[in-house]
Design a protein around this motif. Structure first.
Motif, mmCIF file in Angstrom:
data_model
loop_
_atom_site.group_PDB
_atom_site.id
_atom_site.type_symbol
_atom_site.label_atom_id
_atom_site.label_comp_id
_atom_site.label_asym_id
_atom_site.label_seq_id
_atom_site.Cartn_x
_atom_site.Cartn_y
_atom_site.Cartn_z
ATOM 1 N N THR A 197 -39.592 77.331 -37.535
ATOM 2 C CA THR A 197 -38.263 76.713 -37.451
ATOM 3 C C THR A 197 -38.273 75.317 -38.055
ATOM 4 N N MET A 198 -39.286 74.533 -37.725
ATOM 5 C CA MET A 198 -39.368 73.162 -38.246
ATOM 6 C C MET A 198 -39.594 73.132 -39.750
ATOM 7 N N ILE A 199 -40.370 74.107 -40.266
ATOM 8 C CA ILE A 199 -40.731 74.081 -41.687
ATOM 9 C C ILE A 199 -39.662 74.714 -42.570
ATOM 10 N N HIS A 200 -39.112 75.865 -42.128
ATOM 11 C CA HIS A 200 -38.249 76.654 -43.007
ATOM 12 C C HIS A 200 -36.767 76.618 -42.646
ATOM 13 N N GLU A 201 -36.428 76.089 -41.498
ATOM 14 C CA GLU A 201 -35.032 76.130 -41.071
ATOM 15 C C GLU A 201 -34.549 74.751 -40.628
ATOM 16 N N SER A 202 -33.264 74.613 -40.585
ATOM 17 C CA SER A 202 -32.640 73.434 -39.991
ATOM 18 C C SER A 202 -32.130 73.829 -38.615
ATOM 19 N N TRP A 203 -32.556 73.112 -37.592
ATOM 20 C CA TRP A 203 -32.166 73.463 -36.225
ATOM 21 C C TRP A 203 -30.659 73.361 -36.066
ATOM 22 N N MET A 204 -30.072 74.448 -35.597
ATOM 23 C CA MET A 204 -28.632 74.482 -35.349
ATOM 24 C C MET A 204 -28.406 74.362 -33.846
ATOM 25 N N PRO A 205 -27.687 73.332 -33.398
ATOM 26 C CA PRO A 205 -27.490 73.147 -31.955
ATOM 27 C C PRO A 205 -26.842 74.381 -31.316
ATOM 28 N N PRO A 206 -27.562 75.066 -30.408
ATOM 29 C CA PRO A 206 -26.984 76.257 -29.773
ATOM 30 C C PRO A 206 -25.901 75.861 -28.775
ATOM 31 N N SER A 207 -24.943 76.744 -28.624
ATOM 32 C CA SER A 207 -23.933 76.545 -27.592
ATOM 33 C C SER A 207 -24.521 76.915 -26.235
ATOM 34 N N ILE A 208 -23.807 76.554 -25.183
ATOM 35 C CA ILE A 208 -24.252 76.930 -23.833
ATOM 36 C C ILE A 208 -24.385 78.446 -23.725
ATOM 37 N N GLN A 209 -23.434 79.164 -24.295
ATOM 38 C CA GLN A 209 -23.472 80.626 -24.239
ATOM 39 C C GLN A 209 -24.715 81.177 -24.944
ATOM 40 N N GLN A 210 -25.069 80.588 -26.098
ATOM 41 C CA GLN A 210 -26.248 81.055 -26.822
ATOM 42 C C GLN A 210 -27.534 80.766 -26.045
ATOM 43 N N TRP A 211 -27.588 79.590 -25.399
ATOM 44 C CA TRP A 211 -28.758 79.290 -24.568
ATOM 45 C C TRP A 211 -28.869 80.300 -23.433
ATOM 46 N N LEU A 212 -27.749 80.565 -22.774
ATOM 47 C CA LEU A 212 -27.762 81.507 -21.654
ATOM 48 C C LEU A 212 -28.130 82.913 -22.124
ATOM 49 N N THR A 213 -27.659 83.292 -23.312
ATOM 50 C CA THR A 213 -27.992 84.610 -23.850
ATOM 51 C C THR A 213 -29.486 84.741 -24.092
ATOM 52 N N MET A 214 -30.113 83.692 -24.607
ATOM 53 C CA MET A 214 -31.543 83.738 -24.864
ATOM 54 C C MET A 214 -32.362 83.652 -23.567
ATOM 55 N N VAL A 215 -31.830 82.928 -22.565
ATOM 56 C CA VAL A 215 -32.480 82.942 -21.249
ATOM 57 C C VAL A 215 -32.495 84.375 -20.717
ATOM 58 N N ALA A 216 -31.343 85.034 -20.820
ATOM 59 C CA ALA A 216 -31.246 86.420 -20.352
ATOM 60 C C ALA A 216 -32.159 87.334 -21.156
ATOM 61 N N SER A 217 -32.198 87.146 -22.482
ATOM 62 C CA SER A 217 -33.035 87.988 -23.331
ATOM 63 C C SER A 217 -34.512 87.826 -22.987
#
Length: 294
Positions: A197-217
């Motif tokens: 992520t640090m090398i090849h991507e630009s971090w995109m600030p996740p929304s609260i919903q996206q954080w919760l979705t990844m917690v669930a995943s």
């Protein structure tokens, strides 16, 4: 000896595990539509790692974390990380049912590798079943005039890396607890995806919903790993392994319910060929083992 009742509970656990994996992958695919792929893998790996760490503490297996340094455990984690990278690339660009169906050719690749590398003879029936499975994978991938799509190639690469993992880590000591192995894999995956992520991507600030979705995943995939662990604890692998192919059924269901994806006729035939050949190979192997014992 496990009782028939424990066999049924093990089968239920295996079917539940594949359903949980399909649910976790669906959440990851949904989140990947708005974030970077490596970032999504990092987020799920982070919460999966936390979940496994808590389980290690609760079960007391944390006292055996030294097993995480065994070279086979580390190698398994590295290969699992590579397979996850390829799988995510495939999942982002093709229906979830197709990606999972092609990925389930890994056991067929193991048989081919044993024949090529270790000169194991493949009986005619097993060879025919392997060919049928690969034909099914081609029907699912449906190459056009320019060959296989990049997504299909990523799915086949996933199967190849998984087969390599299974071949090279067969001798992992049984004294190393399952959740030590799983935690090691999650740690390596999280570190690798964080670096990517640090090398090849630009971090995109996740929304609260996206954080919760990844917690669930992350939590759901850990539950699936627990179910797999319990399944193999309560019944022999020969009993529960065929039910791992229910993964394809769950994937088709998830694809339809979440994205409205309906596999075309060729893809359905291909999935049936992959699942049927895999189940038949397990049955043939079990029969040969019984004959050898007799």
């Amino acid at each position: 000896m496990p009782s028939p009742q424990s066999h049924w509970s093990a089968i239920v656990a295996m079917v539940l595990a594949t359903g949980l994996f399909a649910a976790s992958d669906s959440l990851m695919k949904l989140t990947a539509q708005g974030l970077q792929p490596f970032q999504v893998l990092f987020m799920r790996g982070l919460f999966g790692m936390i979940s496994c760490g808590l389980i290690l503490i609760v079960t007391g297996q944390a006292r055996q974390l030294g097993g995480a340094l065994h070279w086979r455990v580390v190698l398994r984690g590295v290969l699992e990380t590579a397979a996850t990278f390829f799988y995510m690339a495939a999942l982002s660009a093709m229906p979830i049912a197709d990606a999972i169906a092609i990925g389930q050719t890994a056991p067929l690749l193991v048989i081919v590798a044993l024949a090529v590398i270790f000169r194991e003879r493949i009986p005619a029936l097993r060879l025919a079943l392997v060919c049928a499975g690969f034909l099914g994978a081609i029907l699912v991938a449906q190459p056009g005039g320019s060959g296989l799509s990049p997504a299909a190639l990523y799915a086949f690469a996933t199967a190849m890396v998984v087969a390599t993992r299974d071949l090279l880590t067969r001798g992992t000591p049984s004294t190393i607890p399952a959740f030590v192995v799983i935690t090691t894999t999650n740690v390596l995956l999280t570190l690798a995806t964080g670096g990517a992520t640090m090398i090849h991507e630009s971090w995109m600030p996740p929304s609260i919903q996206q954080w919760l979705t990844m917690v669930a995943s992350g939590f759901i995939v850990t539950l699936g790993q627990i179910a797999i662990f319990l399944s193999y604890r309560r019944a022999p692998a020969s009993v529960v392994a065929p039910y791992y192919y229910s993964f394809t059924v769950w994937a088709v269901t998830a694809g339809f319910l979440v994205w409205g994806e309906v596999p075309n006729g060729l893809a359905v035939i291909g999935m049936v060929l992959i699942v049927t050949s895999g189940l038949a190979l397990l049955f043939v192997k079990a029969r040969r083992r019984q004959e050898a014992v007799a």
